[in-house]
Design an enzyme around this catalytic site. Sequence first.
Site, PDB file in Angstrom:
ATOM      1  CB  SER A   1     -11.895 122.301  71.218  1.00 45.18           C
ATOM      2  OG  SER A   1     -13.149 121.676  71.237  1.00 45.18           O
TER       3      SER A   1
ATOM      4  CD  GLU B   1     -17.571 120.528  73.693  1.00 46.96           C
ATOM      5  OE1 GLU B   1     -17.876 120.943  74.822  1.00 46.96           O
ATOM      6  OE2 GLU B   1     -18.388 119.987  72.933  1.00 46.96           O
TER       7      GLU B   1
ATOM      8  CE1 TYR C   1     -10.482 119.273  75.788  1.00 42.46           C
ATOM      9  CE2 TYR C   1     -12.499 120.115  74.797  1.00 42.46           C
ATOM     10  CZ  TYR C   1     -11.216 119.622  74.665  1.00 42.46           C
ATOM     11  OH  TYR C   1     -10.674 119.489  73.417  1.00 42.46           O
TER      12      TYR C   1
END
Length: 346
Positions: A135, A137, A159
Amino acid sequence: MSKVALVTGITGQDGSYLAELLLAKGYQVHGVMRRSSTFTTDRIEHLYHDVHEPGPKLELHYGDVLDPLGLRQIISDIKPDEVYNLAAQSHVRTSFDTPVYTAEVVAIGALNLLEAVRDFRDATGREVRVYQAGSSEMFGNALELPQNEKTPFRPRSPYACAKVHAFWQAVNHREAYDLHVCNGILFNHESPRRGETFVTRKITRAAARISLGLQSRLFLGNLEAKRDWGFAGDYVEAMWLMLQRGVADDYVVATGESHSVEEFLDEAFACVELNWRDFVKTDAKYLRPTEVHELRGDAGKARAELPWRPEVGFKKLVRMMVESDLLAAKKEAAGVEVDKLEAIAG
Ligand code: NAP
Ligand code: G4F
């Protein structure tokens, strides 16, 4: 002989688009789904085939990436050529409330799968190619914009930390055991099938419902954050393309454009001819202890090597989502009318 693919997270947004793509390419598709007390197969219902008819099929298996024995059993039964690990507790804000669980599913879940594939490959000599869902992120508080495969990870949530763990486990399986594993570093991708609590879908669903009088307010968190939003249907194609290359590698997948949450609101409410400022309120519960302010990807490597490029741009994506939510809201409104009539009659 058709190729066999195993998809974890098949009931999710990406799992449903990936299953469609693989079935269209003639794959035999197997999906891992969690047992739940309610149906979770809405997004893939249209993909079921009558088992008596010939042609590519979708088969579902109960399982969980936290259950390594179950994963091993599925892999040894179906003998996959390609494995796509999409399973995750994928909500960033929620990961602050459930950090250990998120780390278990995202990081240890990925490791469970990689180890199961490695043992299967070693026991049978069959090559299995693995896609690991990384990701944007992971870039977190990135020092550079746009971000590419060389940008250092600076994760800002439980996460994202767990995704970084899974990323390096995948790289290590490639380098230590010569396993064919690719990490996709995918920037935000959305669709009418996006989960209702992610900001884009929350907005398009609210715009549609407000325009039909089904909702009067929308509570959001940080409106200034910027994301590089693409269409999930385009992004699953990049996953597949990665596994078709002879050499396993890692790729950023992005549109190269970023927009703020406010810009998304402008575009979505314009589709229903309303001004979002009349309806949106902020609620601190949607803020994150640590925010990622801007993500924008440089997918130059994917464009050159896969080759891949996105088809759907920002405005088209927003309109597609609003139109789909308008259809759903109209059905809901019709149901509300029926309920009212029944109440009056009753
Ligand atoms: P999603 O809609 O939240 O789907 C997640 C899937 O994982 C669901 O099928 C869910 O099953 C399943 N799952 C959750 N915990 C599991 C477990 N313990 N064992 C087995 N399955 C489990 O996510 P998505 O948007 O499709 O994203 C797919 C993957 O890409 C995720 O790994 C996500 O972190 C990653 N990713 C997404 C984006 C994006 O913008 N969409 C960007 C980068 C990376 P249930 O239906 O039972 O909940
Ligand atoms: O839609 P979001 O929750 O997506 P986020 O956090 O960027 O994560 C998504 O994309 C990642 C890829 O970069 C995936 F890995 C991950 O699995 C997931 O699919 O939030 C987007 C932005 C954030 O800055 C958030 O603070 O929108 C802001 N936001 C503002 N109000 C909100 C809200 N987000 C949510 N979910 N809900 C709000 O009310």
